[in-house]
Scaffold this motif. Sequence first.
Motif, PDB file in Angstrom:
ATOM      1  N   PHE A  25       0.896  -1.149   0.026  1.00  0.00           N
ATOM      2  CA  PHE A  25       0.165  -0.105  -0.081  1.00  0.00           C
ATOM      3  C   PHE A  25       0.817   1.270   0.045  1.00  0.00           C
ATOM      4  O   PHE A  25       0.373   2.336  -0.570  1.00  0.00           O
ATOM      5  CB  PHE A  25      -1.048  -0.093   1.377  1.00  0.00           C
ATOM      6  CG  PHE A  25      -2.005  -1.154   1.157  1.00  0.00           C
ATOM      7  CD1 PHE A  25      -3.222  -0.716   0.756  1.00  0.00           C
ATOM      8  CD2 PHE A  25      -1.862  -2.256   1.705  1.00  0.00           C
ATOM      9  CE1 PHE A  25      -4.171  -1.693   0.354  1.00  0.00           C
ATOM     10  CE2 PHE A  25      -2.851  -3.309   1.679  1.00  0.00           C
ATOM     11  CZ  PHE A  25      -4.184  -2.975   0.915  1.00  0.00           C
ATOM     12  N   ALA A  26       2.088   1.278   0.797  1.00  0.00           N
ATOM     13  CA  ALA A  26       3.098   2.629   0.844  1.00  0.00           C
ATOM     14  C   ALA A  26       3.640   2.743  -0.404  1.00  0.00           C
ATOM     15  O   ALA A  26       3.550   4.033  -0.986  1.00  0.00           O
ATOM     16  CB  ALA A  26       3.969   2.283   1.740  1.00  0.00           C
ATOM     17  N   ALA A  27       3.983   1.645  -1.205  1.00  0.00           N
ATOM     18  CA  ALA A  27       4.659   1.985  -2.489  1.00  0.00           C
ATOM     19  C   ALA A  27       3.555   2.521  -3.675  1.00  0.00           C
ATOM     20  O   ALA A  27       3.854   3.125  -4.226  1.00  0.00           O
ATOM     21  CB  ALA A  27       5.325   0.458  -2.847  1.00  0.00           C
ATOM     22  N   SER A  28       2.393   1.861  -3.580  1.00  0.00           N
ATOM     23  CA  SER A  28       1.486   2.283  -4.485  1.00  0.00           C
ATOM     24  C   SER A  28       0.770   3.470  -4.245  1.00  0.00           C
ATOM     25  O   SER A  28       0.748   4.296  -5.268  1.00  0.00           O
ATOM     26  CB  SER A  28       0.084   1.178  -4.464  1.00  0.00           C
ATOM     27  OG  SER A  28      -0.354   1.252  -3.325  1.00  0.00           O
ATOM     28  N   LEU A  29       0.746   3.766  -3.136  1.00  0.00           N
ATOM     29  CA  LEU A  29       0.265   5.416  -2.848  1.00  0.00           C
ATOM     30  C   LEU A  29       1.563   6.377  -3.038  1.00  0.00           C
ATOM     31  O   LEU A  29       1.086   7.357  -3.682  1.00  0.00           O
ATOM     32  CB  LEU A  29      -0.101   5.482  -1.514  1.00  0.00           C
ATOM     33  CG  LEU A  29      -0.582   6.666  -0.721  1.00  0.00           C
ATOM     34  CD1 LEU A  29      -1.712   6.891  -1.869  1.00  0.00           C
ATOM     35  CD2 LEU A  29      -0.884   6.842   0.695  1.00  0.00           C
ATOM     36  N   MET A  30       2.496   5.980  -2.877  1.00  0.00           N
ATOM     37  CA  MET A  30       3.810   6.853  -3.272  1.00  0.00           C
ATOM     38  C   MET A  30       3.890   6.970  -4.831  1.00  0.00           C
ATOM     39  O   MET A  30       3.919   8.296  -5.115  1.00  0.00           O
ATOM     40  CB  MET A  30       5.264   6.188  -2.836  1.00  0.00           C
ATOM     41  CG  MET A  30       6.298   6.842  -3.105  1.00  0.00           C
ATOM     42  SD  MET A  30       8.029   6.218  -3.091  1.00  0.00           S
ATOM     43  CE  MET A  30       7.660   4.903  -4.470  1.00  0.00           C
ATOM     44  N   LEU A  31       3.670   5.938  -5.678  1.00  0.00           N
ATOM     45  CA  LEU A  31       3.637   6.182  -7.149  1.00  0.00           C
ATOM     46  C   LEU A  31       2.498   7.174  -7.477  1.00  0.00           C
ATOM     47  O   LEU A  31       2.354   7.637  -8.550  1.00  0.00           O
ATOM     48  CB  LEU A  31       3.685   5.069  -7.845  1.00  0.00           C
ATOM     49  CG  LEU A  31       4.953   4.144  -7.241  1.00  0.00           C
ATOM     50  CD1 LEU A  31       4.551   2.771  -8.164  1.00  0.00           C
ATOM     51  CD2 LEU A  31       6.088   4.634  -8.113  1.00  0.00           C
ATOM     52  N   ALA A  32       1.136   6.996  -6.679  1.00  0.00           N
ATOM     53  CA  ALA A  32      -0.105   7.669  -7.277  1.00  0.00           C
ATOM     54  C   ALA A  32      -0.195   8.822  -6.522  1.00  0.00           C
ATOM     55  O   ALA A  32      -1.167   9.722  -6.687  1.00  0.00           O
ATOM     56  CB  ALA A  32      -1.183   6.776  -6.685  1.00  0.00           C
ATOM     57  N   ILE A  33       0.605   9.467  -5.640  1.00  0.00           N
ATOM     58  CA  ILE A  33       0.458  10.633  -5.001  1.00  0.00           C
ATOM     59  C   ILE A  33       0.420  11.869  -5.917  1.00  0.00           C
ATOM     60  O   ILE A  33      -0.581  12.622  -5.773  1.00  0.00           O
ATOM     61  CB  ILE A  33       1.442  10.860  -3.693  1.00  0.00           C
ATOM     62  CG1 ILE A  33       1.129  10.163  -2.516  1.00  0.00           C
ATOM     63  CG2 ILE A  33       1.762  12.442  -3.545  1.00  0.00           C
ATOM     64  CD1 ILE A  33       1.962  10.393  -1.506  1.00  0.00           C
ATOM     65  N   PRO A  34       1.341  11.984  -7.109  1.00  0.00           N
ATOM     66  CA  PRO A  34       1.182  13.232  -7.728  1.00  0.00           C
ATOM     67  C   PRO A  34      -0.253  13.148  -8.601  1.00  0.00           C
ATOM     68  O   PRO A  34      -0.900  14.202  -8.603  1.00  0.00           O
ATOM     69  CB  PRO A  34       2.241  12.854  -9.120  1.00  0.00           C
ATOM     70  CG  PRO A  34       3.202  12.026  -7.967  1.00  0.00           C
ATOM     71  CD  PRO A  34       2.542  11.185  -7.117  1.00  0.00           C
ATOM     72  N   ALA A  35      -0.794  11.932  -9.073  1.00  0.00           N
ATOM     73  CA  ALA A  35      -1.904  11.992  -9.835  1.00  0.00           C
ATOM     74  C   ALA A  35      -3.238  12.276  -8.750  1.00  0.00           C
ATOM     75  O   ALA A  35      -4.300  13.041  -9.187  1.00  0.00           O
ATOM     76  CB  ALA A  35      -2.289  10.724 -10.316  1.00  0.00           C
ATOM     77  N   VAL A  36      -3.130  11.896  -7.553  1.00  0.00           N
ATOM     78  CA  VAL A  36      -3.938  11.972  -6.329  1.00  0.00           C
ATOM     79  C   VAL A  36      -3.937  13.483  -6.083  1.00  0.00           C
ATOM     80  O   VAL A  36      -5.142  14.133  -6.102  1.00  0.00           O
ATOM     81  CB  VAL A  36      -3.900  11.023  -5.326  1.00  0.00           C
ATOM     82  CG1 VAL A  36      -4.814  11.624  -4.112  1.00  0.00           C
ATOM     83  CG2 VAL A  36      -3.857   9.750  -5.515  1.00  0.00           C
ATOM     84  N   LEU A  37      -2.968  14.143  -6.007  1.00  0.00           N
ATOM     85  CA  LEU A  37      -2.967  15.539  -5.667  1.00  0.00           C
ATOM     86  C   LEU A  37      -3.670  16.580  -6.693  1.00  0.00           C
ATOM     87  O   LEU A  37      -4.289  17.448  -6.498  1.00  0.00           O
ATOM     88  CB  LEU A  37      -1.568  15.932  -5.253  1.00  0.00           C
ATOM     89  CG  LEU A  37      -1.079  15.411  -3.881  1.00  0.00           C
ATOM     90  CD1 LEU A  37       0.375  16.149  -3.784  1.00  0.00           C
ATOM     91  CD2 LEU A  37      -1.869  15.843  -2.693  1.00  0.00           C
ATOM     92  N   ALA A  38      -3.114  16.238  -8.143  1.00  0.00           N
ATOM     93  CA  ALA A  38      -3.798  16.899  -9.339  1.00  0.00           C
ATOM     94  C   ALA A  38      -5.385  16.828  -9.291  1.00  0.00           C
ATOM     95  O   ALA A  38      -5.992  17.636  -9.427  1.00  0.00           O
ATOM     96  CB  ALA A  38      -3.176  16.170 -10.573  1.00  0.00           C
ATOM     97  N   MET A  39      -5.878  15.492  -9.013  1.00  0.00           N
ATOM     98  CA  MET A  39      -7.169  14.995  -9.195  1.00  0.00           C
ATOM     99  C   MET A  39      -7.894  15.876  -8.008  1.00  0.00           C
ATOM    100  O   MET A  39      -9.048  16.492  -7.936  1.00  0.00           O
ATOM    101  CB  MET A  39      -7.482  13.737  -9.216  1.00  0.00           C
ATOM    102  CG  MET A  39      -6.853  13.015 -10.422  1.00  0.00           C
ATOM    103  SD  MET A  39      -7.480  13.825 -11.747  1.00  0.00           S
ATOM    104  CE  MET A  39      -9.088  13.488 -11.903  1.00  0.00           C
ATOM    105  N   LEU A  40      -7.103  16.097  -6.828  1.00  0.00           N
ATOM    106  CA  LEU A  40      -7.743  16.739  -5.796  1.00  0.00           C
ATOM    107  C   LEU A  40      -7.892  18.215  -5.848  1.00  0.00           C
ATOM    108  O   LEU A  40      -8.855  18.733  -5.532  1.00  0.00           O
ATOM    109  CB  LEU A  40      -6.945  16.386  -4.453  1.00  0.00           C
ATOM    110  CG  LEU A  40      -7.229  17.199  -3.253  1.00  0.00           C
ATOM    111  CD1 LEU A  40      -8.649  16.511  -2.638  1.00  0.00           C
ATOM    112  CD2 LEU A  40      -6.184  17.048  -2.062  1.00  0.00           C
ATOM    113  N   MET A  41      -6.959  18.832  -6.602  1.00  0.00           N
ATOM    114  CA  MET A  41      -6.943  20.150  -7.122  1.00  0.00           C
ATOM    115  C   MET A  41      -8.087  20.420  -7.823  1.00  0.00           C
ATOM    116  O   MET A  41      -8.861  21.601  -7.939  1.00  0.00           O
ATOM    117  CB  MET A  41      -5.465  20.632  -7.791  1.00  0.00           C
ATOM    118  CG  MET A  41      -4.550  20.880  -6.750  1.00  0.00           C
ATOM    119  SD  MET A  41      -4.793  21.753  -5.356  1.00  0.00           S
ATOM    120  CE  MET A  41      -4.982  23.228  -5.969  1.00  0.00           C
TER     121      MET A  41
END
Length: 248
Positions: A169-185
């Motif tokens: 979960f930590a590794a997958s979230l690390m890779l997904a953080i940029p996309a998650v932050l962009a979609m959050l914005m």
Amino acid sequence: MIGSFWWPFCRLMGAFIVMPLLGNAFVPVTVRILLAFSLAALLGPMLPPVPQVDAVSAGALLLAIEQLLIGFMLGLFLSILLHVMSMLGTIMSMQMGLAMAIMNDPANGNSNPILSQWFLMFGTLIFLALDGHLVAIGILVDSFRLWPIGTGIFDLPLMGLIHRVGWLFAASLMLAIPAVLAMLMVNITFGVLSRAAPSLNIFSLGFPMTMLMGLLCVLLSFSGIPSRYSDVCLDALTAMYQFIGGSA
């Protein structure tokens, strides 16, 4: 002499059951058995002396099950590694609103978002391009030297294998953080817009824009993920090697 081939075969077969590509349901069982038997035949003369156990005794059955479990746990490290990409696709699909686009996977017996299947294939190709499959087979070969047959299974660092689930979960979230932050914005922007102009149909405008932004994030992810995923592969292979007593 038969034991010098049989015990390595059990350990290799246990790893091939769950290893990526070889553990896939599309690979015939005959192919896995022949590959494990060929490697065991090559390794047999080079292995340390194996325990002298009666072939028809309960001890032989327990030793075979022990080798299967050791191989299974070693292969599980690689299975968790590739599921990082599948989890990454699931996270991005949920952020984009594509979680309803489900494709049935008859090979693994489950259903994943199409984006997860896409990222899983991409991660598999990166793993093969990095010669990760050769390194994994090399670790399996070294396991007979680092953890000889008959040493036991309860002395292995089993908690380290359990912690790899959290690492997934930590590794997958690390890779997904940029996309998650962009979609959050994007979602915050449309939230502010809906408050500023309540008469605007935010659903008809927000969903297509969220989808376009998500596809742009996927495009950028495919260019930036390989360098990060190579570090994840190295971490997983190092953990696999240390699990059997190797030093990094």
